[in-house]
Design an enzyme around this catalytic site. Structure first.
Site, PDB file in Angstrom:
ATOM      1  N   ARG A 158      34.283  40.099  39.434  1.00 42.53           N
ATOM      2  CA  ARG A 158      34.153  38.897  40.264  1.00 42.53           C
ATOM      3  C   ARG A 158      33.191  39.168  41.406  1.00 42.53           C
ATOM      4  O   ARG A 158      33.514  39.913  42.340  1.00 42.53           O
ATOM      5  CB  ARG A 158      35.507  38.455  40.811  1.00 42.53           C
ATOM      6  CG  ARG A 158      35.390  37.224  41.726  1.00 42.53           C
ATOM      7  CD  ARG A 158      36.713  36.510  41.963  1.00 42.53           C
ATOM      8  NE  ARG A 158      37.655  37.274  42.773  1.00 42.53           N
ATOM      9  CZ  ARG A 158      38.803  36.776  43.249  1.00 42.53           C
ATOM     10  NH1 ARG A 158      39.132  35.516  42.996  1.00 42.53           N
ATOM     11  NH2 ARG A 158      39.616  37.529  43.958  1.00 42.53           N
ATOM     12  N   ASP A 438      45.651  38.709  50.482  1.00 41.71           N
ATOM     13  CA  ASP A 438      44.207  38.904  50.444  1.00 41.71           C
ATOM     14  C   ASP A 438      43.570  37.778  51.241  1.00 41.71           C
ATOM     15  O   ASP A 438      44.264  37.042  51.955  1.00 41.71           O
ATOM     16  CB  ASP A 438      43.688  38.986  49.002  1.00 41.71           C
ATOM     17  CG  ASP A 438      43.861  37.685  48.221  1.00 41.71           C
ATOM     18  OD1 ASP A 438      44.273  36.661  48.819  1.00 41.71           O
ATOM     19  OD2 ASP A 438      43.579  37.689  47.010  1.00 41.71           O
TER      20      ASP A 438
END
Length: 517
Positions: A158, A438
């Protein structure tokens, strides 16, 4: 490359070779201007939402949604994606994740990685070593050695989102788009080797807000494959549907990427963040405390069902999302409760028709695999899941029930400060209060505080009092020595500024990035 400036980094010469840098420079020169236009389009669209318009399915693409078409056939090595593990692109994590027994590992340069220059370069180096089966790691404190197993998970990568810059490489004085830097460096070093080994360059694409952004990525893939003389259609990408506007354009996004598509994923935490951010000026759409918002809320369940229906109609994977719970070592009862929550979440996903799910910790792979093995006897459910009831605009825009509480404000403030402090020190994936935080979950915390302040649910004075109290609590919890050596006060100041600012900053990582570079 006379017009190119790069910060010195002597130990990166094996990654930032002249050929690799030229590949990135050419990518940026070809696609950078269009990327800038796409970001302008995002701002224009958001201005419309801020003045009262609500997202909707696009009338101009109705014929495309009604038509019968499918994406390209699925490559053999990603037919079965029932368990995917995600985590930052760091050497130890890469080895552990590839060895975890998951079908796929998504190596992350985005939400779970703090993008210090060292983290980015070391991540690229570790991924190159993993692709070439040369990766190992020895823990500096324990001396424990880590090696790659013979049958590792399939690798996805990603890159960072379109909005983020990479300040250490500049062309004509301008920072390059981080998405093109991450993609370009990885693709240049690894794509041909992946094809040689019988797999392919696979990617996850974050935070798309419009199908034209998917078209841009498709063109990037075509250009990169042509440049390295790799067959068009070799690259495959799964798009994270993690913004509210994108939820209304799932068909269009798949269509734009159809020869390069690997499906869609329910990026639930960023999606909640996007719902708050997109409708931040709508006083009748204020979300309750973040711990009261879940996948059983009608808006979230509708988003999940639409993603499954759309993907399966087009012949491709519909991936589930991430439960935030993690294993708890020191408290058996709390651990059991957390694992029950993960199991319930994964059971819901497989019964709703998802073809796989995400976990954030190797200790959850076996649990998630068991749930999917018991309820999905085939590699995926693409051919067997019924479409069900039509998901409407009102379904997607329904409002989650719940309350706004002082405890919710305290939790958002505490977690926001702790996460930012860790991010500023170079760690982007942090276990806090037995949940994995996160950037996506931290974004929920700070956008909620901003909205509650600016919609009059709480006063600025009350927020500042809570912030000071939570900062004192953090100092007590971590100890004076750690507090002084850390970045807690800088994080608290940043969280305060982000919360009280008249304009909601699009992403907390944008101002925070300036502090780590």
């Amino acid at each position: 490359m006379a017009n190119v400036e790069m910060d010195p980094h002597d130990s990166a010469s094996d990654i930032l070779t002249d050929e690799a840098l030229q590949f990135v420079v050419d990518l940026v020169e070809e696609f950078g201007p269009r990327r800038d236009e796409l970001l302008l389009n995002r701002r224009s669209q958001q201005r419309d939402f801020d003045t009262g318009r609500l997202p909707d399915f696009l009338s101009q693409t109705q014929a495309l949604r009604d038509a019968e078409w499918k994406v390209a056939p699925i490559p053999h090595d990603i037919l079965d994606r029932r368990v995917e593990i995600t985590g930052p692109a760091s050497r130890k994590m890469i080895i552990n994740a590839l060895n975890s027994g998951a079908c796929v590992f998504m190596a992350d340069f985005e939400d779970s990685l703090s993008p210090t220059w060292n983290n980015i370069i070391e991540g690229q180096r570790a991924l190159r070593d993993a692709v070439h089966r040369q990766i190992d790691f020895t823990h500096p404190s324990t001396g424990k050695a880590y090696h790659l197993c013979d049958d590792p998970a399939v690798l996805f990568v990603r890159p960072r989102g379109l909005h983020l810059p990479e300040s250490h490489l500049r062309i004509g004085g301008a920072e390059v788009p981080a998405s093109l830097f991450d993609f370009g460096i990885f693709f240049f070093h690894n794509a041909r080797e992946q094809v040689r080994r019988g797999t392919a360059p696979y990617f996850y694409l974050p935070k798309l807000e419009h199908y034209l952004e998917a078209r841009w990525w498709n063109d990037v893939f075509v250009w990169a494959q042509h440049r390295l003389k790799i067959s068009t259609g070799t690259v495959r990408a799964t798009v994270l549907i993690e913004t509210l506007p994108a939820a209304f354009q799932m068909d269009e996004i798949l269509y734009e990427l159809r020869i390069h598509s690997a499906g869609l994923n329910c990026g639930r935490w960023d999606y909640i963040f996007s719902c708050i951010k997109t409708l931040k000026r709508h006083p009748n759409r204020i979300f309750p405390d973040r711990d009261q918002i879940g996948m059983t809320d009608h808006c979230m369940e509708s988003y999940s069902r639409l993603l499954v229906q759309t993907c399966h109609r087009r012949g491709i994977h519909a991936m589930g999302g991430m439960a935030a719970q993690i294993p708890i070592k020191d408290d058996p009862e709390a651990h059991s409760t957390a694992m029950d929550a993960v199991e319930e979440d994964k059971l819901r996903e497989v019964r709703h028709g998802h073809d796989g799910t995400w976990v954030a910790h190797p200790g959850l792979v076996r649990l998630a695999r068991r749930v999917f093995d018991e309820n999905m006897k085939t590699p995926n459910q693409i051919a067997t899941t019924e479409e069900g009831e039509t998901v409407t605009r009102n379904d997607l825009l329904s409002h989650p029930e719940g309350t706004i509480t002082n405890d919710g404000l305290r939790y958002n403030t505490n977690v926001g400060v702790l996460y930012l402090e860790s991010w500023l020190r170079g760690r982007g994936c942090v276990p806090l209060y037995n949940l994995m935080e996160d950037a996506a979950t931290a974004e929920i915390s700070r956008t909620q505080v901003w909205q509650w302040l600016h919609c009059g649910k709480i006063s600025r004075e009350h927020f500042k009092r809570i912030l000071n109290e939570e900062l004192r609590k953090i100092r007590t919890d971590v100890g004076n020595l750690q507090y002084i050596s850390g970045k807690y006060e800088k994080a608290a100041k940043m969280f305060e500024q982000l919360s009280i600012s008249n304009k909601l900053v699009d992403f907390l990582t944008l101002p925070a990035y300036r502090h780590i570079n």
